[in-house]
Scaffold this motif. Structure first.
Motif, PDB file in Angstrom:
ATOM      1  N   SER A   1      -4.149   7.217   1.828  1.00  0.00           N
ATOM      2  CA  SER A   1      -4.516   6.148   2.644  1.00  0.00           C
ATOM      3  C   SER A   1      -3.870   6.424   4.161  1.00  0.00           C
ATOM      4  O   SER A   1      -3.181   7.254   4.330  1.00  0.00           O
TER       5      SER A   1
ATOM      6  N   GLU B   1       0.711  -1.124   0.030  1.00  0.00           N
ATOM      7  CA  GLU B   1       0.054   0.006  -0.069  1.00  0.00           C
ATOM      8  C   GLU B   1       0.958   1.242   0.102  1.00  0.00           C
ATOM      9  O   GLU B   1       0.593   2.393  -0.613  1.00  0.00           O
TER      10      GLU B   1
ATOM     11  N   THR C   1      -7.324   1.688   3.257  1.00  0.00           N
ATOM     12  CA  THR C   1      -7.075   2.184   1.791  1.00  0.00           C
ATOM     13  C   THR C   1      -7.901   3.324   1.275  1.00  0.00           C
ATOM     14  O   THR C   1      -9.122   3.452   1.619  1.00  0.00           O
TER      15      THR C   1
END
Length: 332
Positions: free
Chosen positions: A187, A176, A243
């Motif tokens: 995020s 991520e 996210t």
């Protein structure tokens, strides 16, 4: 004499076709059946005298007609054999599986060979369809794949909480982090732990402590969205990757989770245990060079929640600008 030999050879050939442990049928261009061996009769329950002369699609309404017509067209056109495996299509004809070893499969898995059958003048007006029973091979492979999937799941799952373990969760965080770096997406990361957890263990025992950890993980799982990634970071500490979520929206998520834990009572044997959690939030910042810096920022926010009295949410930005959501919902 020659005629008798021809008849004898024909009988031998027909006997061999009947005793083959593979299915064999011959179809004309209209998919009418001109040959139907014993294997096909036994597994379909349709005797040869009924099958021969019948249209395959009339006998088996669940045969994938469009798919079979495409296969046959290629055989007639190219005058060459074509294959289909059970992995491409589990079966052509839905024959029930009666083999005791592979009884877990409801239907027979099949490999199929389509053969062009030439007449004396070289024209191809019929195709042979050979059906191989590969149920043992297919079920063994599927069982192995399932076992491997279960092992892979176990290798990345924390036993006590059934959340992702630290190693796998950090891999997800690294992924991520790289996505945010590359695409500039927003995020947020939440790190949180159970307040005074050592006191819980010392007062009620480690089994009670484990029950508290399980309860926290269950409440967390119920709060997560499909795209969120939660993990047990270690001991009584947890991490959540939100996210495509700003710090402000992450704060709403975190405070909901805080309130759920504050309200719950853990029952263990004759004990009634109340507890709270403290949470820290850090939004991804482009200046971060490693995902470990993201963890450090969220841990800093968690430390500030602890220092500020526990049972609260603290949000830090790139410059550690501070926002606190306390127990009771008061903002400072």
């Amino acid at each position: 004499m020659n005629r008798n030999e021809d008849i004898r050879e024909l009988h031998l050939l027909l006997g061999m076709l009947e005793s083959l442990d593979v299915g064999l049928t011959v179809l004309d261009r209209e998919f009418n059946i001109t040959l139907w061996n014993g294997f096909m009769a036994n597994h379909s329950g349709i005797p040869a005298e009924k099958a021969i002369g019948s249209n395959l699609f009339n006998l088996f309404s669940d045969v994938p007609e469009a798919w079979l017509r495409r296969k046959a067209r290629a055989v007639f056109l190219l005058k060459s054999r074509i294959f289909s495996t059970w992995e491409q299509r589990p079966y052509l004809l839905r024959f029930r599986n009666y083999r005791p070893i592979t009884g877990v499969a409801e239907y027979m898995y099949q490999n199929i060979t389509f053969l062009p059958l030439s007449s004396p003048d070289g024209a191809v007006d019929h195709i042979g369809v050979i059906v191989y029973d590969v149920t043992d091979i297919a079920t063994n492979k599927l069982s192995l794949e399932k076992a491997n999937e279960e092992l892979a799941c176990l290798s990345r799952t924390d036993r006590l909480t059934q959340l992702n373990n630290r190693g796998f969760w950090e891999e997800c965080l690294g992924g991520e982090f790289a996505r945010c770096k590359r695409y500039g997406t927003v995020s947020s990361l939440i790190m949180f732990d159970i307040d005074h957890f050592k006191k819980v263990n010392d007062t009620y025992g480690h089994q009670a402590g484990d029950e508290v950890i399980r309860t926290v993980s269950q409440l967390l799982t119920k709060t997560l969205r499909d795209t969120d990634i939660a993990g047990r970071y270690g001991g009584e500490e947890f991490g959540v990757i939100l996210t495509d979520t700003s710090a402000e929206k992450a704060r709403v998520f975190a405070d909901r989770l805080r309130r759920l834990n504050e309200a719950v009572t853990v029952r263990h044997e004759a004990l009634a245990i109340r507890f709270t959690i403290s949470l820290g939030i850090a939004q991804f910042a482009p200046s971060m060079e490693r995902h470990s810096q993201w963890i450090e920022a969220a841990d800093k926010a968690l430390y500030l929640s602890k220092q500020g009295g526990r049972n609260r949410v603290t949000v830090v930005g790139e410059g550690l600008d501070l926002r606190v959501e306390e127990g009771g919902g008061i903002q400072l």
